[in-house]
Write a protein that holds these residues in place. Structure first.
Motif, PDB file in Angstrom:
ATOM      1  N   LEU A  86       0.867  -1.192   0.000  1.00  0.00           N
ATOM      2  CA  LEU A  86       0.000   0.000   0.000  1.00  0.00           C
ATOM      3  C   LEU A  86       0.895   1.230   0.000  1.00  0.00           C
ATOM      4  CD1 LEU A  86      -2.575  -1.083   2.703  1.00  0.00           C
ATOM      5  CD2 LEU A  86      -2.673  -1.409   0.243  1.00  0.00           C
ATOM      6  N   TYR A  87       0.454   2.282  -0.679  1.00  0.00           N
ATOM      7  CA  TYR A  87       1.248   3.513  -0.695  1.00  0.00           C
ATOM      8  C   TYR A  87       1.114   4.184   0.675  1.00  0.00           C
ATOM      9  CZ  TYR A  87       0.353   2.373  -5.566  1.00  0.00           C
ATOM     10  OH  TYR A  87       0.230   1.697  -6.738  1.00  0.00           O
ATOM     11  N   PRO A  88       2.215   4.239   1.448  1.00  0.00           N
ATOM     12  CA  PRO A  88       2.100   4.655   2.845  1.00  0.00           C
ATOM     13  C   PRO A  88       1.696   6.108   3.023  1.00  0.00           C
ATOM     14  CG  PRO A  88       4.353   3.979   2.309  1.00  0.00           C
ATOM     15  CD  PRO A  88       3.589   3.922   1.051  1.00  0.00           C
ATOM     16  N   PRO A 131      -2.464   3.808   5.755  1.00  0.00           N
ATOM     17  CA  PRO A 131      -2.256   2.368   5.946  1.00  0.00           C
ATOM     18  C   PRO A 131      -1.652   2.005   7.302  1.00  0.00           C
ATOM     19  CG  PRO A 131      -1.538   2.999   3.768  1.00  0.00           C
ATOM     20  CD  PRO A 131      -1.916   4.267   4.478  1.00  0.00           C
ATOM     21  N   LYS A 132      -0.806   2.894   7.838  1.00  0.00           N
ATOM     22  CA  LYS A 132      -0.123   2.511   9.075  1.00  0.00           C
ATOM     23  C   LYS A 132      -1.092   2.364  10.251  1.00  0.00           C
ATOM     24  CE  LYS A 132       1.351   7.193  10.261  1.00  0.00           C
ATOM     25  NZ  LYS A 132       2.493   8.078  10.318  1.00  0.00           N
ATOM     26  N   ARG A 139      -5.512  -3.951   5.969  1.00  0.00           N
ATOM     27  CA  ARG A 139      -4.553  -3.627   4.892  1.00  0.00           C
ATOM     28  C   ARG A 139      -4.744  -4.582   3.729  1.00  0.00           C
ATOM     29  NH1 ARG A 139       1.026  -2.781   8.344  1.00  0.00           N
ATOM     30  NH2 ARG A 139       0.091  -1.328   9.807  1.00  0.00           N
TER      31      ARG A 139
ATOM     32  N   GLY B 273       4.137   1.138   7.655  1.00  0.00           N
ATOM     33  CA  GLY B 273       2.760   0.715   7.447  1.00  0.00           C
ATOM     34  C   GLY B 273       2.399   0.424   6.021  1.00  0.00           C
ATOM     35  N   GLY B 274       3.253   0.745   5.087  1.00  0.00           N
ATOM     36  CA  GLY B 274       2.938   0.496   3.681  1.00  0.00           C
ATOM     37  C   GLY B 274       3.047  -0.969   3.356  1.00  0.00           C
TER      38      GLY B 274
END
Lengths: 357, 276
Positions: A86-88, A131-132, A139, B273-274
């Motif tokens: 995922l793009y953070p 996302p974090k 996620r 977190g990515g």
């Protein structure tokens, strides 16, 4: 949605060849699982379909068009990564909208698509989060959402559940299955977990050392594994194997021995008389009964799973695992009786590993 | 006191001598810069000036041309940082992500260039810029500084780029982004902390550089701040500590501003977190 055709695909890194001539047809709306041990080349094959790895030789067709030299951007496939990727720095909504905004879709259309995907994946409350701040399962869902908003030609999954704990994995597995049923999307799914493969797949491709060992429906693979490798890989607990020489009795029936005791072999094995074969028997296919003192096997370990009991046994120096639903009153060191039914036997050539019966 | 607080207090105690070493020069600069000339050489010196006197700063900017020197320094430092980043970013990206033949050798070469002191190259550089007609040209310093700090920037950026998971870019490609777009919209935002640190180092190095600036910029009006400060010490009959200290104090300000403005990037762990 589309079909994928793979013809004699090979992959080499310098002089090391990792895929040796793969042939595979994936039909429209089919869910195909590539399964095999670590390093068998399944992820490489998936990445070659995606366009993230070059194709050394052979052809890849998507919807009848040769795709070997088409960049991943133009293949219109969606991929769910093991790491989610995922793009953070983007919110959940931005992550899902990224591909659509690249295509220059209108804002209202993007919002509708993202909203639809969020609803399907129960992510409506998390659209503004980064996302974090999401859990592993969430996620995972965002990664799926990013794939489904696009309505791509096919979905590629690279071990998407391997970072989740056991309970969540079972749950997400069911969600992926349901999603596939409702979207009817052509999917290629890579895993090393044979339970995932069995539960999700329309067809399973078992790979070993850069080659396809067998392609078939889950039950075909379970019931009639074509090689000893497939027999050992599919099914849990794993299939039991023992080696023996094929002999014929007075009636001309084939049999072999486990220790001193004769064991009947399936019909048709007469032709192998004199040959050394490997016999496979699934733990579920060996009836076991408690014996007084004259049992033929000795219990080494008892594993209770609640529904089933797994017994690890020794018979004439050979390890066997037997699974039973009977509540047997046995402990380690006790004697039990095992029965071998030739109809449940899988017989393989000891040298080539190919199925003989 | 909790155990954590105790440990923290002990750490502070251990670090306090260092703090003195760091803060003492600032205290001296500030104290001297705010005093009148005759107050500095009194028999009994005090830390606090009799009254706050800003005349030294006015003198510095009005009569000594220090403002011009600051502008020259800013031009060179910003220029060198931009040029060095413009080359180092793609170079570091290529080293980190693409299959480049001789990558290892190139990295070693970059490291070796750092072993050579700029001083030994100064005569050669002077001749080069003289040949190019760039003596007394600020741009000569922009190029010289960027060239000197570029290897370090490439090295540092590559190390940072290596920590950004490749999956993120691949995901962007699968989403339909070209290499350039995925670099700009996915990769670059995640690299900001690394770029910030690298720019800071380049900027500070360029700002403090003395020998090259002294050699290539011969004209007084083109001098950079460090050169100007050195020239202030060399007045004929006296050393004007009040002016010099005012100048050194002013010279630390731009670095402090640059540091403060990008410090949020230094502590922001964006890639968290990515990927799991």
């Amino acid at each position: 949605m589309s079909s994928i055709a793979i013809r004699n695909l090979t992959k080499s890194y310098g002089s090391v060849q990792v895929l040796h001539g793969i042939d595979l047809d994936i039909a429209d709306e089919e869910f195909v699982v590539l399964v095999g041990p670590s390093g068998c080349g399944k992820s490489t094959l998936l990445r070659m379909i995606a366009g993230l790895e070059d194709i050394t030789a052979g052809d890849l067709h998507i919807d009848g068009t040769r795709m070997n030299d088409v960049s991943p951007q133009k293949r219109d496939l969606a991929m769910v990564f093991q790491s989610y990727a995922l793009y953070p720095h983007m919110t959940v909504a931005e992550n899902m909208a990224f591909s659509l905004s690249l295509r220059g879709k209108q804002k209202s259309a993007i919002e509708r698509e993202v909203g639809d995907a969020a609803r399907i994946l129960h992510l409506e409350d998390y659209l503004d989060r980064l996302p974090k701040s999401l859990s592993g399962g969430q996620r995972q869902r965002v990664a799926m959402g990013r794939a489904i908003v696009r309505h791509p030609k096919a979905f590629l999954f690279d071990e998407p559940l391997s970072n989740l704990d056991a309970k969540l994995r079972t749950h997400m597995r069911a969600e992926i299955k349901q999603l596939h049923q409702s979207l009817g999307a052509t999917s290629v799914y890579v895993t090393h977990d044979q339970i995932e493969a069995m539960t999700l797949a329309d067809r399973i491709v078992v790979m070993n050392a850069g080659r396809v060992e067998q392609v078939g429906t889950p039950l075909e693979l379970f019931d009639r594994p074509r090689t000893r490798f497939v027999a050992g890989f599919i099914g849990a607990p794993a299939m039991n194997f023992f080696e023996g020489k094929v002999e014929l009795n007075e009636q001309g029936k084939p049999h072999t021995h486990i220790g001193p005791s004769p064991v009947a072999l399936p019909e048709g094995m007469e032709s192998q008389a004199g040959a050394i074969v490997t016999v496979g028997l699934r733990p579920q296919h060996i009836p076991v009964s408690a014996a007084s003192t004259d049992g033929n096997a000795r219990v080494e370990l008892v594993e209770q799973t609640g529904c089933e009991t797994n017994l690890l046994l020794k018979l004439a120096g050979i390890d066997f695992t037997v699974q039973t639903r009977d509540r047997l009153e046995v402990n380690a060191g006790d004697a039990v009786n095992l029965e071998f039914d030739s109809r449940n036997m899988h017989v393989f050539d000891s040298n080539s590993g190919q199925r003989l019966n | 006191m909790t155990r954590k607080a105790k440990r923290s207090a002990l750490c502070w105690l251990g670090l306090s001598p260092l703090l003195i070493v760091v803060l003492f020069p600032y205290a001296t600069m500030l104290s001297t810069a705010l005093k009148r000339k005759d107050e500095i050489f009194q028999f009994e010196t005090t830390w606090l000036p009799d009254s706050l006197y800003f005349g030294n700063f006015i003198e510095l900017f009005a009569n000594r041309g220090f403002g011009r020197a600051l502008l020259n320094s800013l031009y060179i430092s910003f220029g060198a940082t931009l040029v060095s980043l413009a080359v180092a970013l793609p170079a570091a990206y290529a080293l980190s992500r693409l299959r480049v033949p001789g990558k290892g050798t190139f990295r070693t070469y970059l490291l070796v260039t750092q072993l050579i002191s700029p001083i030994v190259l100064i005569v050669g550089l002077f001749r080069l810029f003289a040949y190019l007609g760039m003596i007394n040209d600020l741009n000569a310093l922009v190029f010289a500084h960027s060239a000197f700090y570029m290897a370090f920037a490439v090295w540092m950026l590559q190390s940072y780029f290596d920590t950004i998971p490749k999956d993120l870019e691949e995901a962007a490609w699968m989403d339909g982004a070209s290499r350039l777009k995925s670099f700009r919209r996915v990769f670059l935002p995640l690299c900001l902390p690394g770029i910030a640190v690298t720019s800071l180092f380049t900027f500070v190095n360029s700002w403090n550089e003395y020998a090259m600036s002294l050699t290539i910029l011969r004209e007084g009006s083109l001098q950079t701040a460090p050169v100007k400060i050195a020239f202030l010490t060399g007045t004929l009959y006296e050393t004007e500590w009040n002016i010099i200290m005012a100048a050194t104090l002013v010279a630390t300000v731009p670095v402090a501003i640059v540091f403060a403005s990008i410090q949020s990037y230094l502590i922001r762990g964006l890639s968290l977190g990515g990927v799991k």
